[in-house]
Design a protein around this motif. Structure first.
Motif, PDB file in Angstrom:
ATOM      1  N   ASP A   9       0.809  -1.233   0.000  1.00 27.52           N
ATOM      2  CA  ASP A   9       0.000   0.000   0.000  1.00 27.52           C
ATOM      3  C   ASP A   9       0.832   1.269   0.000  1.00 27.52           C
ATOM      4  O   ASP A   9       0.561   2.193  -0.757  1.00 27.52           O
ATOM      5  CB  ASP A   9      -0.962   0.011   1.195  1.00 27.52           C
ATOM      6  N   GLU A  10       1.848   1.330   0.846  1.00 21.19           N
ATOM      7  CA  GLU A  10       2.659   2.542   0.960  1.00 21.19           C
ATOM      8  C   GLU A  10       3.612   2.740  -0.216  1.00 21.19           C
ATOM      9  O   GLU A  10       4.260   3.776  -0.318  1.00 21.19           O
ATOM     10  CB  GLU A  10       3.462   2.530   2.269  1.00 21.19           C
ATOM     11  N   LYS A  11       3.685   1.758  -1.116  1.00 21.49           N
ATOM     12  CA  LYS A  11       4.590   1.848  -2.273  1.00 21.49           C
ATOM     13  C   LYS A  11       3.857   1.867  -3.613  1.00 21.49           C
ATOM     14  O   LYS A  11       4.490   1.956  -4.658  1.00 21.49           O
ATOM     15  CB  LYS A  11       5.580   0.672  -2.252  1.00 21.49           C
ATOM     16  N   THR A  36      -5.362  -4.170  -6.878  1.00 24.23           N
ATOM     17  CA  THR A  36      -5.379  -2.724  -6.670  1.00 24.23           C
ATOM     18  C   THR A  36      -4.220  -2.057  -7.389  1.00 24.23           C
ATOM     19  O   THR A  36      -4.385  -1.009  -8.028  1.00 24.23           O
ATOM     20  CB  THR A  36      -5.331  -2.393  -5.165  1.00 24.23           C
ATOM     21  N   THR A  37      -3.063  -2.654  -7.319  1.00 16.68           N
ATOM     22  CA  THR A  37      -1.887  -2.094  -7.989  1.00 16.68           C
ATOM     23  C   THR A  37      -2.136  -2.001  -9.492  1.00 16.68           C
ATOM     24  O   THR A  37      -1.887  -0.967 -10.114  1.00 16.68           O
ATOM     25  CB  THR A  37      -0.639  -2.948  -7.699  1.00 16.68           C
ATOM     26  N   GLY A  38      -2.628  -3.067 -10.085  1.00 17.66           N
ATOM     27  CA  GLY A  38      -2.896  -3.079 -11.515  1.00 17.66           C
ATOM     28  C   GLY A  38      -3.948  -2.068 -11.928  1.00 17.66           C
ATOM     29  O   GLY A  38      -3.826  -1.424 -12.971  1.00 17.66           O
ATOM     30  N   THR A  39      -4.972  -1.916 -11.104  1.00 15.36           N
ATOM     31  CA  THR A  39      -6.013  -0.931 -11.396  1.00 15.36           C
ATOM     32  C   THR A  39      -5.431   0.472 -11.411  1.00 15.36           C
ATOM     33  O   THR A  39      -5.731   1.279 -12.298  1.00 15.36           O
ATOM     34  CB  THR A  39      -7.153  -1.037 -10.363  1.00 15.36           C
ATOM     35  N   ARG A  40      -4.569   0.771 -10.458  1.00 17.64           N
ATOM     36  CA  ARG A  40      -3.935   2.099 -10.424  1.00 17.64           C
ATOM     37  C   ARG A  40      -3.018   2.316 -11.626  1.00 17.64           C
ATOM     38  O   ARG A  40      -2.948   3.412 -12.170  1.00 17.64           O
ATOM     39  CB  ARG A  40      -3.178   2.278  -9.116  1.00 17.64           C
ATOM     40  N   ILE A  41      -2.315   1.272 -12.037  1.00 20.53           N
ATOM     41  CA  ILE A  41      -1.459   1.379 -13.225  1.00 20.53           C
ATOM     42  C   ILE A  41      -2.320   1.681 -14.451  1.00 20.53           C
ATOM     43  O   ILE A  41      -1.993   2.555 -15.255  1.00 20.53           O
ATOM     44  CB  ILE A  41      -0.620   0.098 -13.420  1.00 20.53           C
ATOM     45  N   VAL A  75       9.968  -9.602 -12.121  1.00 20.70           N
ATOM     46  CA  VAL A  75       9.022  -9.202 -11.085  1.00 20.70           C
ATOM     47  C   VAL A  75       9.451  -7.858 -10.510  1.00 20.70           C
ATOM     48  O   VAL A  75      10.592  -7.695 -10.080  1.00 20.70           O
ATOM     49  CB  VAL A  75       8.937 -10.261  -9.949  1.00 20.70           C
ATOM     50  N   LEU A  76       8.523  -6.905 -10.535  1.00 21.63           N
ATOM     51  CA  LEU A  76       8.713  -5.612  -9.887  1.00 21.63           C
ATOM     52  C   LEU A  76       7.804  -5.624  -8.663  1.00 21.63           C
ATOM     53  O   LEU A  76       6.583  -5.550  -8.794  1.00 21.63           O
ATOM     54  CB  LEU A  76       8.331  -4.468 -10.827  1.00 21.63           C
ATOM     55  N   PHE A  77       8.395  -5.787  -7.494  1.00 19.42           N
ATOM     56  CA  PHE A  77       7.624  -5.898  -6.251  1.00 19.42           C
ATOM     57  C   PHE A  77       8.122  -4.832  -5.290  1.00 19.42           C
ATOM     58  O   PHE A  77       9.116  -5.025  -4.597  1.00 19.42           O
ATOM     59  CB  PHE A  77       7.797  -7.295  -5.660  1.00 19.42           C
ATOM     60  N   PHE A  78       7.466  -3.690  -5.296  1.00 19.96           N
ATOM     61  CA  PHE A  78       7.869  -2.597  -4.418  1.00 19.96           C
ATOM     62  C   PHE A  78       7.349  -2.879  -3.017  1.00 19.96           C
ATOM     63  O   PHE A  78       6.170  -2.709  -2.735  1.00 19.96           O
ATOM     64  CB  PHE A  78       7.351  -1.261  -4.953  1.00 19.96           C
ATOM     65  N   LYS A  79       8.255  -3.345  -2.172  1.00 24.81           N
ATOM     66  CA  LYS A  79       7.900  -3.734  -0.805  1.00 24.81           C
ATOM     67  C   LYS A  79       8.057  -2.561   0.152  1.00 24.81           C
ATOM     68  O   LYS A  79       8.915  -1.711  -0.030  1.00 24.81           O
ATOM     69  CB  LYS A  79       8.806  -4.893  -0.348  1.00 24.81           C
ATOM     70  N   ASP A  80       7.215  -2.556   1.178  1.00 26.89           N
ATOM     71  CA  ASP A  80       7.308  -1.563   2.240  1.00 26.89           C
ATOM     72  C   ASP A  80       8.026  -2.216   3.412  1.00 26.89           C
ATOM     73  O   ASP A  80       7.418  -3.004   4.139  1.00 26.89           O
ATOM     74  CB  ASP A  80       5.913  -1.091   2.647  1.00 26.89           C
ATOM     75  N   PRO A  81       9.304  -1.913   3.615  1.00 25.37           N
ATOM     76  CA  PRO A  81      10.062  -2.576   4.676  1.00 25.37           C
ATOM     77  C   PRO A  81       9.725  -2.060   6.080  1.00 25.37           C
ATOM     78  O   PRO A  81      10.160  -2.652   7.065  1.00 25.37           O
ATOM     79  CB  PRO A  81      11.515  -2.256   4.321  1.00 25.37           C
ATOM     80  N   LEU A  82       8.940  -1.006   6.163  1.00 28.33           N
ATOM     81  CA  LEU A  82       8.657  -0.399   7.469  1.00 28.33           C
ATOM     82  C   LEU A  82       7.301  -0.792   8.038  1.00 28.33           C
ATOM     83  O   LEU A  82       6.969  -0.383   9.148  1.00 28.33           O
ATOM     84  CB  LEU A  82       8.748   1.132   7.358  1.00 28.33           C
ATOM     85  N   SER A  83       6.524  -1.563   7.310  1.00 27.99           N
ATOM     86  CA  SER A  83       5.207  -1.985   7.796  1.00 27.99           C
ATOM     87  C   SER A  83       5.115  -3.505   7.800  1.00 27.99           C
ATOM     88  O   SER A  83       5.558  -4.162   6.856  1.00 27.99           O
ATOM     89  CB  SER A  83       4.095  -1.427   6.899  1.00 27.99           C
ATOM     90  N   ALA A  84       4.503  -4.033   8.841  1.00 28.45           N
ATOM     91  CA  ALA A  84       4.261  -5.474   8.912  1.00 28.45           C
ATOM     92  C   ALA A  84       3.185  -5.843   7.895  1.00 28.45           C
ATOM     93  O   ALA A  84       2.221  -5.095   7.698  1.00 28.45           O
ATOM     94  CB  ALA A  84       3.818  -5.872  10.308  1.00 28.45           C
TER      95      ALA A  84
END
Length: 141
Positions: A9-11, A36-41, A75-84
């Protein structure tokens, strides 16, 4: 090339901006994305990724299945390392599958840029050889 797009979500905003910046490079490829990611793209670009379920509802696993079948090349996987993340085991499994099947994965914008520049230069064309070998092995069975 088949390219998966996933973002926590944060990415999501970062990934959408990345896709906008490299739309001309990505246009000639088949894109796949979690819901959700694809819809935004789709809303922000002229790109039209195939949509899977959202990540927590199995989208990560659907992409993982394509990796296991050797049908995903990047694979482009933008991970949020600061959120569980509640689906952390699925995320780890996806990363592990990329390692098992030698599928390049970018988990942040810096690595994604390196891979996209490589994609545009043809540096990832070796994936076509891997896919061809996989098909030959299946045909011989």
């Amino acid at each position: 090339m088949n390219i998966a797009c996933i973002a926590h979500d944060e990415k999501k905003k970062d990934l959408v901006q990345f896709m906008m910046a490299y739309e001309s490079v990505l246009t000639g490829h088949s894109l796949f994305a979690t819901g959700t990611t694809g819809t935004r793209i789709k809303e922000a670009t002229g790109l039209n990724p195939h949509l899977f379920r959202s990540g927590p509802l199995g989208g990560d696993q659907q992409i993982g299945a394509m990796i296991a079948e050797n049908k995903m090349d990047l694979v482009l996987f933008f991970k949020d390392p600061l959120s569980a993340q509640p689906h952390e085991p699925d995320i780890n499994a996806l990363s592990r599958l990329c390692d098992v099947y030698s599928v390049p994965i970018a988990t942040n914008m810096a690595t994604a840029e390196v891979l996209i520049h490589g994609l545009s230069r043809g540096d990832l064309n070796w994936r076509e050889l891997v896919n061809g070998e996989k098909r030959l092995i299946e045909d011989e069975s």
